[in-house]
Scaffold this motif. Structure first.
Motif, PDB file in Angstrom:
ATOM      1  N   SER A 138     -67.266  11.424 -38.972  1.00 60.98           N
ATOM      2  CA  SER A 138     -67.451  12.062 -40.282  1.00 60.98           C
ATOM      3  C   SER A 138     -67.629  13.565 -40.134  1.00 60.98           C
ATOM      4  CB  SER A 138     -68.670  11.458 -40.988  1.00 60.98           C
ATOM      5  OG  SER A 138     -68.482  10.084 -41.248  1.00 60.98           O
ATOM      6  N   SER A 148     -59.054  12.605 -49.774  1.00 63.87           N
ATOM      7  CA  SER A 148     -58.712  11.224 -49.458  1.00 63.87           C
ATOM      8  C   SER A 148     -59.237  10.876 -48.065  1.00 63.87           C
ATOM      9  CB  SER A 148     -57.191  11.041 -49.492  1.00 63.87           C
ATOM     10  OG  SER A 148     -56.822   9.785 -48.944  1.00 63.87           O
ATOM     11  N   LEU A 149     -59.741   9.650 -47.906  1.00 64.84           N
ATOM     12  CA  LEU A 149     -60.241   9.242 -46.588  1.00 64.84           C
ATOM     13  C   LEU A 149     -59.125   9.219 -45.550  1.00 64.84           C
ATOM     14  CD1 LEU A 149     -62.776   6.362 -47.372  1.00 64.84           C
ATOM     15  CD2 LEU A 149     -63.217   8.779 -47.006  1.00 64.84           C
ATOM     16  N   LYS A 150     -57.894   9.059 -46.003  1.00 64.38           N
ATOM     17  CA  LYS A 150     -56.763   9.065 -45.062  1.00 64.38           C
ATOM     18  C   LYS A 150     -56.543  10.453 -44.479  1.00 64.38           C
ATOM     19  CE  LYS A 150     -54.350   5.241 -47.348  1.00 64.38           C
ATOM     20  NZ  LYS A 150     -53.115   4.816 -48.041  1.00 64.38           N
ATOM     21  N   LEU A 193     -60.760   8.606 -42.032  1.00 64.85           N
ATOM     22  CA  LEU A 193     -61.984   7.814 -42.077  1.00 64.85           C
ATOM     23  C   LEU A 193     -61.720   6.478 -42.744  1.00 64.85           C
ATOM     24  CD1 LEU A 193     -64.642  10.471 -43.218  1.00 64.85           C
ATOM     25  CD2 LEU A 193     -64.167   9.692 -40.897  1.00 64.85           C
ATOM     26  N   THR A 194     -62.576   5.507 -42.432  1.00 66.65           N
ATOM     27  CA  THR A 194     -62.551   4.219 -43.111  1.00 66.65           C
ATOM     28  C   THR A 194     -63.859   4.073 -43.897  1.00 66.65           C
ATOM     29  OG1 THR A 194     -63.612   3.030 -41.279  1.00 66.65           O
ATOM     30  CG2 THR A 194     -61.199   3.258 -41.213  1.00 66.65           C
ATOM     31  N   ASP A 244     -66.888   3.984 -41.765  1.00 68.38           N
ATOM     32  CA  ASP A 244     -67.362   5.260 -41.215  1.00 68.38           C
ATOM     33  C   ASP A 244     -68.374   5.943 -42.125  1.00 68.38           C
ATOM     34  OD1 ASP A 244     -65.860   5.169 -38.872  1.00 68.38           O
ATOM     35  OD2 ASP A 244     -64.083   5.989 -39.847  1.00 68.38           O
ATOM     36  N   LEU A 245     -68.487   5.468 -43.366  1.00 67.66           N
ATOM     37  CA  LEU A 245     -69.424   6.067 -44.324  1.00 67.66           C
ATOM     38  C   LEU A 245     -70.699   5.250 -44.470  1.00 67.66           C
ATOM     39  CD1 LEU A 245     -66.910   7.044 -47.164  1.00 67.66           C
ATOM     40  CD2 LEU A 245     -67.610   8.392 -45.182  1.00 67.66           C
ATOM     41  N   THR A 274     -69.217   9.582 -52.998  1.00 66.43           N
ATOM     42  CA  THR A 274     -68.047   8.707 -53.185  1.00 66.43           C
ATOM     43  C   THR A 274     -67.633   8.548 -54.638  1.00 66.43           C
ATOM     44  OG1 THR A 274     -69.348   6.665 -53.395  1.00 66.43           O
ATOM     45  CG2 THR A 274     -68.784   7.404 -51.161  1.00 66.43           C
ATOM     46  N   ARG A 294     -61.914   7.919 -51.481  1.00 68.56           N
ATOM     47  CA  ARG A 294     -61.983   9.378 -51.469  1.00 68.56           C
ATOM     48  C   ARG A 294     -63.454   9.802 -51.479  1.00 68.56           C
ATOM     49  NH1 ARG A 294     -60.539  10.898 -57.758  1.00 68.56           N
ATOM     50  NH2 ARG A 294     -62.233   9.676 -58.670  1.00 68.56           N
ATOM     51  N   ILE A 295     -63.687  11.065 -51.172  1.00 67.37           N
ATOM     52  CA  ILE A 295     -65.046  11.605 -51.153  1.00 67.37           C
ATOM     53  C   ILE A 295     -65.037  12.991 -51.791  1.00 67.37           C
ATOM     54  CG2 ILE A 295     -65.973  10.328 -49.186  1.00 67.37           C
ATOM     55  CD1 ILE A 295     -65.138  12.570 -47.373  1.00 67.37           C
TER      56      ILE A 295
END
Length: 540
Positions: A347, A363-365, A372-373, A376-377, A389, A400-401
């Motif tokens: 992270s 985006s987490l991608k 990240l997945t 991972d959060l 989030t 997404r974050i």
């Protein structure tokens, strides 16, 4: 706003000055007063959370004041008949046509262009949404309709502020001039080169109104890393003083009138609904009570979504002025997890890789090398979850974050990870070796038998290993026997997973007692650990 920094070095450093012209700010500072300190420029404005963009929308980004953003849609007629092409807009008037509004005929092989502008002029702060509708039709063909959702954020024009460390020196007031330029002048008082020795004139740097800028030079006061050491001391002090908690208390105090008014109106609604008036009149009264104060509706929505007693809502405003310096430091350090769980380490790397981006949501991608997945959060604390989030429940897998809240959350958690030893800085032992703080070997040999007897641990190597192995074996056997009775244990897709335990409620009066105890210990220059250590020695 034109940011102009004029540095004038006189004959002696004791008389040297820094003159600054930053929009409405015009001031001169003595170099000895700022040596070894951080001189920074920050932009401040409304920090109320803004709604996330609609799914699949074309994002125009963020604009403020006189700024605009544009997007273009091109269409080429590849058919053998003339196509009637119609474009229209609905929704927020922050979006308008620059080119391509209305209906036109596009011959075979010809092209047409639709250009949309997103402008902050005359708009209030917040997210703006609209729909671009494009209809293509031709004789003998079924009309094709395309609805394109448009979105963007309008920010109020931030005002520039100049800080010396954490002290606000100057506030710009009303922004004026070029809003996207920082201009620097360097003027040295030496006669060489016709009085232009090492001078710099009118050097322009582009700036963003959402950024924070730091004059990294210590002006001669940083030869022994005092600037970095002072920065760490102030960060520690902010954590101890609870700046976010103080901001939360001020928020609750400042909005007490709104809270009282909401309760008053709620009581009024109960009286209205229990009255003998007709349902139509009751509905009219309810609508009037709710819509008469839209500010109360917005306050209630934010209060319900993020929690009135969630101090993390206010961390960003204290993190922002220090963001540039902190990210610059983190980019130079190599941090690694001390356990097999590397989710926080990933992270942190994701945050640094995306720190240059301006979009509100990531985006987490990712768009770089690191993705990240949802797993991972898992380290994100409960109070941060909604802020980072946008999701209310933790069982909803985020995709997404929020970039700003994620940065503040990661840096806040990093301090805790470093203190607990779950995260370490590679090479830090070159500056401070923890082994120097251990009990000397001679003293350890002399006292370990007594220590082992007091804590109930064998002190011989083989016996200690066997003792720990026995404890682990018994714990594993106990877990195997009772896991089916564990309400927090589940097997999902063949993998065991432990849920979070419900947080125990804080006893009434605990916070007041904790604050009183902390103030008392601080006034005596003590920590709670010092008190416990002394007490242990007194009672033997």
């Amino acid at each position: 706003m034109t940011a102009q920094l004029l540095t004038t070095l006189k004959q002696s450093h004791l008389n040297a000055k820094v003159s600054e012209i930053l929009g409405g700010i015009d001031a001169t500072l003595d170099i000895p007063d700022i040596a070894g300190k951080e001189l920074s420029i920050a932009y401040t404005g409304d920090t109320t959370p803004i709604d996330p963009p609609p799914a699949g929308a074309t994002d125009f980004g963020t604009v403020s004041s006189r700024q605009t953003a544009e997007r273009i849609w091109n269409y080429t007629n590849s058919n053998n008949v003339t196509v009637t092409y119609t474009a229209s807009l609905s929704g927020s008037n922050a979006f308008s046509f620059v080119q391509g509004q209305g209906t036109r005929n596009v011959a075979p092989g010809s092209s047409t262009q639709t250009r949309i502008r997103f402008s902050a002029a005359g708009q209030t702060r917040g997210r703006k949404n609209a729909t671009l509708t494009i209809i293509q039709s031709a004789p003998g063909f079924t009309p094709f309709t395309q609805n394109i959702v448009l979105t963007g954020i309008v920010e109020t024009t931030p005002t520039a502020q100049i800080y010396l460390d954490d002290q606000l020196l100057f506030d710009e007031g009303t922004p004026t001039g070029d809003l996207n330029a920082l201009i620097l002048w360097m003027d040295h008082p030496y006669a060489a080169n016709n009085g232009k020795y090492q001078d710099q004139d009118n050097v322009k740097f582009p700036v963003k109104l959402s950024g924070t800028y730091v004059l990294a030079s210590g002006f001669g006061g940083d030869r022994h890393s005092t600037l970095s050491a002072e920065r760490q001391r102030r960060l520690d002090r902010l954590l101890l003083d609870g700046a976010a908690e103080e901001a939360q208390e001020k928020y609750l105090e400042d909005n007490q009138e709104k809270t009282d008014e909401i309760l008053r109106r709620f009581a009024m609604l109960e009286t209205l609904l229990n009255s003998s008036r007709s349902e139509e009149e009751q509905l009219k009264g309810v609508r009037q009570a709710v819509t008469a104060r839209p500010d109360l509706c917005e306050f209630s929505r934010l209060h319900a979504e993020y929690g009135g007693k969630n101090e993390f809502r206010f961390v960003w405003q204290f993190f922002k002025p220090r963001r540039a310096a902190l990210l610059r430091i983190l980019s130079k350090l190599k941090l690694e997890s001390t356990s097999q769980d590397a989710s926080f380490e990933r992270s942190l790397a994701f945050m640094l890789e995306n720190s240059h981006r301006q979009s509100e949501w990531l985006s987490l991608k990712g768009k770089g090398k690191i993705a990240l997945t949802a797993d991972d959060l898992s380290w994100i604390p409960e109070k941060w979850w909604k802020l980072v989030t946008g999701e209310i429940k933790r069982d909803a897998a985020p995709v997404r974050i929020n970039r700003r809240q994620f940065e503040a959350c990661v840096c806040s958690q990093m301090a805790r990870e470093l203190k607990s030893g779950d995260l370490c800085v590679i090479g830090s032992d070159a500056y401070s070796d923890h082994r120097n703080e251990l009990v000397p070997m001679a003293e350890s040999e002399r006292t370990r038998a007594d220590y082992g007897e007091k804590v109930g641990l064998p002190v011989e190597s083989a016996a200690f290993i066997e003792h720990v192995r026995t404890l682990l074996t018994e714990a594993a056997q106990q877990a195997d026997k009772t896991y089916q009775e564990n309400a927090y244990f589940k097997i999902i897709n063949g993998r065991p997973k432990l849920g979070r335990q419900q947080k125990k409620e804080i006893p009434p009066g605990f916070k007041e007692m904790d604050d009183t105890l902390r103030r008392k210990l601080d006034s005596m220059g003590l920590s709670l650990l010092d008190v416990l250590t002394d007490t242990m020695q007194w009672i033997g």
